[in-house]
Design an enzyme around this catalytic site. Sequence first.
Site, PDB file in Angstrom:
ATOM      1  N   LYS A 267      -8.087  14.113   5.060  1.00 37.36           N
ATOM      2  CA  LYS A 267      -7.286  12.881   5.040  1.00 37.36           C
ATOM      3  C   LYS A 267      -6.286  12.980   6.172  1.00 37.36           C
ATOM      4  CE  LYS A 267      -6.307  14.078   0.661  1.00 37.36           C
ATOM      5  NZ  LYS A 267      -6.590  12.929  -0.187  1.00 37.36           N
ATOM      6  N   ARG A 268      -5.564  11.888   6.443  1.00 34.29           N
ATOM      7  CA  ARG A 268      -4.530  11.980   7.462  1.00 34.29           C
ATOM      8  C   ARG A 268      -3.570  13.116   7.141  1.00 34.29           C
ATOM      9  NH1 ARG A 268      -4.261   8.115  11.799  1.00 34.29           N
ATOM     10  NH2 ARG A 268      -2.253   9.093  12.189  1.00 34.29           N
TER      11      ARG A 268
ATOM     12  N   HIS B 180       0.804  -1.224   0.000  1.00 33.14           N
ATOM     13  CA  HIS B 180       0.000   0.000   0.000  1.00 33.14           C
ATOM     14  C   HIS B 180       0.836   1.273   0.000  1.00 33.14           C
ATOM     15  CE1 HIS B 180      -4.054  -1.744   0.709  1.00 33.14           C
ATOM     16  NE2 HIS B 180      -3.351  -2.723   1.255  1.00 33.14           N
TER      17      HIS B 180
ATOM     18  N   LYS C  66     -14.582   8.809  -3.661  1.00 36.54           N
ATOM     19  CA  LYS C  66     -15.830   9.118  -2.944  1.00 36.54           C
ATOM     20  C   LYS C  66     -16.343  10.498  -3.335  1.00 36.54           C
ATOM     21  CE  LYS C  66     -14.102   6.175   0.683  1.00 36.54           C
ATOM     22  NZ  LYS C  66     -13.217   6.117   1.851  1.00 36.54           N
TER      23      LYS C  66
ATOM     24  N   THR D 277      -8.481   6.905  -1.777  1.00 37.58           N
ATOM     25  CA  THR D 277      -9.822   6.365  -2.014  1.00 37.58           C
ATOM     26  C   THR D 277     -10.874   7.441  -1.792  1.00 37.58           C
ATOM     27  OG1 THR D 277      -9.557   5.446   0.192  1.00 37.58           O
ATOM     28  CG2 THR D 277      -9.495   3.896  -1.638  1.00 37.58           C
TER      29      THR D 277
ATOM     30  N   LYS E 298       1.155  14.268   1.705  1.00 35.05           N
ATOM     31  CA  LYS E 298      -0.187  14.609   1.198  1.00 35.05           C
ATOM     32  C   LYS E 298      -0.337  16.113   0.967  1.00 35.05           C
ATOM     33  CE  LYS E 298      -2.508  10.672   3.473  1.00 35.05           C
ATOM     34  NZ  LYS E 298      -3.141   9.906   2.397  1.00 35.05           N
TER      35      LYS E 298
HETATM   36  C1  NBG Z   1      -2.522   3.741   2.014  1.00 36.00           C
HETATM   37  C2  NBG Z   1      -2.130   4.642   0.853  1.00 36.00           C
HETATM   38  C3  NBG Z   1      -3.355   5.186   0.133  1.00 36.00           C
HETATM   39  C4  NBG Z   1      -4.243   4.022  -0.277  1.00 36.00           C
HETATM   40  C5  NBG Z   1      -4.566   3.177   0.940  1.00 36.00           C
HETATM   41  C6  NBG Z   1      -5.398   1.974   0.585  1.00 36.00           C
HETATM   42  C7  NBG Z   1      -1.080   2.882   3.819  1.00 36.00           C
HETATM   43  C8  NBG Z   1       0.189   2.216   4.161  1.00 36.00           C
HETATM   44  N1  NBG Z   1      -1.305   3.128   2.525  1.00 36.00           N
HETATM   45  O1  NBG Z   1      -2.964   5.905  -0.997  1.00 36.00           O
HETATM   46  O2  NBG Z   1      -1.347   5.706   1.335  1.00 36.00           O
HETATM   47  O3  NBG Z   1      -5.420   4.493  -0.864  1.00 36.00           O
HETATM   48  O4  NBG Z   1      -3.378   2.706   1.535  1.00 36.00           O
HETATM   49  O5  NBG Z   1      -4.780   1.212  -0.380  1.00 36.00           O
HETATM   50  O6  NBG Z   1      -1.860   3.177   4.682  1.00 36.00           O
END
Ligand code: NBG
Length: 873
Positions: free
Chosen positions: A601-602, A406, A716, A712, A607
Amino acid sequence: MTSTIDPASIGKPKPDRIRRHVRTLTGFLPETDATGKAKWPRGDEKTWKEALRGVATDEPAITKAIVNHVQTSLARQPHNLDELGAYQAAALSVRDNLIVNWNETQLHMTRKAPKRAYYLSLEFLMGRTLDNALLNLGLKNKYSDTINKLGFNLEDLLDQERDAALGNGGLGRLAACYLDSSASQELPVWGYGLRYQYGIFQQLIAPDGQQLEAPDPWLQNQNPWELPRLDVNYEIRFYGHSERLEGGKAVWSGGQEVLAVAYDVMIPGYETRNTNNLRLWESKPKRGFDLNSFNAGDYERAVESSNSAAAITSVLYPNDHTTFGKELRLKQQYFWTAASLADIMRRFKNLDKPITEFPDYVAIQLNDTHPTLAIPELMRILVDEEDVPWDLAWNITTNTFFFTNHTVLPEALEKWPVPLMEQLLPRHMQIVYDINFAFLQAVDKKFPGDLDKLNRMSIIEEGFPKQVRMANLACIGSRKVNGVAELHSELVRTTIMKDFVELYGVSKFANVTNGITPRRWLDQCNPGLSQLITESLKIPRNTWLKDLYKLEGLLEYAEDPAFQRKWAAVKQSNKQRLAHYVETTLGHKVNTNAMFDVQVKRLHEYKRQSLNILGVIHRYLTLKAMSAEERKKVNPKVVFFAGKAAPGYYIAKLIIRLIVNVARVINEDPDTKEYLTMFFLPDYSVSLAEVLIPASDISQHISTAGTEASGTSNMKFCLNGGLLVGTVDGANIEIAEEVGENNVFFFGHLTPAVEGLRYQHSYHPVPVEQKSPALATVLKEVSAGRFGDPGVYEPFLNTVRQHDYYLLTDDFESYIRALSMVDEAYQDRTEWIKKSIRTAAKMGKFSSDRAIQDYAQEYWNIESVKLGDVNGA
Ligand code: NBG
């Protein structure tokens, strides 16, 4: 009679320890007679059958069920029932239905004995359940009416539910969407995770703008959505020593034993009785205390160690993308993978198949590297407990696991210090060494003498201390590896897994672009839009909710003024809903005629919320420099931020502080506040996302190119008719491919340029003043204390002035230009609405139903098991 115990047996593994048959567990079928018909197991069949219930679907039965829970489960009466109580009673009555379906599903699955897939994820960010359960059961209207008659309002009761927030961000929410899609498509998929006592922390904002963290006691009020299964439990060992025997086997004994207890969370499918399972493990001391210490007469220490057992599942680590080296985290990972594998093995053994058929019945998806210990754990079970020869065990293992990566951020690749592993999991460390030895021999055979390659590919990283590289282990032990969007999967192949691609060939490395469930992320969070879509498409709602490509039917209405007006009206009412939320939580009025610009987002440097806030300051300074007449021509805008920073992430927390303090200044400025206001909404959550996302006109997904694996929330927002301003990164690219580049506002440098720019920043730096005078002015104003706290933000500002790893100075100008284009486009409201309709219409690809089908077909090789087949079981 006195029972005796041989002290020498204490702490030794018992031969029958794991896979004993217990009648009360799932996975057992009724006995059959000679003709193969199920025998009635006990008592009078008719009496039983009259008493067994189905799902309560008519209003009187629903009312009765709710009132019954008020009276009995809650011990309340009409005069002392508050909204929380009413929510609980309604939830318990819904849970009863889910359990009926769940039971039926489990029995049916046992009968059919299909190949099953298991999704191992350390995080499941489920959010609220009641609304989703009612939707999936098709009972929302009936519950709404019943609840009205009982003197409450369904919407208010839904608001009483606490989010199940057992996750940090996208990775955990993805797991939740995938469970919904698996259940909805009647796929035999179970989730395995941990039942944390405390989920992601609650975020509070101090008067000076700093983030504060408070615990999230989500289990404080009873949790109706889980079923404790105290009889499903496994003993999990830590520490101790491992003694090698002949033939690769070993005996691991001593140390600490902890009990893993199952809590089952029902996962209802949409419009099917099929109800899958999410099994969460809780840690408990074994028999209340540790027998080893007890035996040695150290009673106090024994009780102490029971606290340490319970601590294993006490808290979710709140770090997104990092958390290594912490002993408790490694304990969590082993505890969870060992319990899950023991459970999976027990279920497999009930089938009475030869062990070589394990991969024909079991597929295990590793959600990132967190569950990688499952690989040596399966080897340990096979070799040490099942007497399977090493090579055969390795064959079984590498045909069972699949690994999803991920992130390619270097700081996010998990590594564990060898000394810690050796101490905590001595047997697994031996197994890892053995796997590595055989693996490196194979590498050397293919690339003789390439020492650099051997060093890079080894599971063990040399150094002080040595480290175990979990991504390498996950790749070596899995049948396939995938990334989560096209660009990301390509980066996996060409960067972090390059050597492995050369060794194994490219076919082992594929892509599954992420997806989201349209049930929660359109129908539930945006009922107005859902209704408009259903009316216009002239097909039942369930048709397009199950096949999101059907939204393409909206394209023909994009030019229709009447439809455009309705579309805009839905957006407007969602903006009002968000405005109402802001007013009631922050006490601020919001101009709903302004454009709503959202980034949620986080908080992470990659980001680049930093780019957004610096852009807002630039806009503010520009507005200030205008005459009152000039300002009137400006597109009014409200900017929303939300997101949590990891508690130890200093720079991310500083960015939050800056956002809060900039908001304070500009929201009070009489010259500009009509044209620009800004809000930081504390404590971002799934439920808050459900209010924010439908209200956005534009949302920002502006990571440095090549850093956001997928994203994601971008999907949305677009599904809810919000447009996107973003970099050419992650799933933004595929969204643009679907909706057309003219409906997305792209800016910034591309991935291949990033490395070169970073090199320049380090070796041939150019001052910000030269690269972007506008940005230099913004930085100067912050530094000078225009938004309070002169000096406080220096550490953050310096990350931009020096090295600028995330390329703010390179992308700032094109970012500002992109935002101007957004403003310009928004002036032509009709054209904007058309873009919005076209965007939502083309989101079919991003349904998690599609993503889960990809996994089911290309990876797990599993098929739907229709519960409809069952005759009255
Ligand atoms: C996160 C990514 C996102 C991705 C999500 C789900 C982790 C390690 N990765 O870009 O930063 O959408 O995973 O796949 O949390």
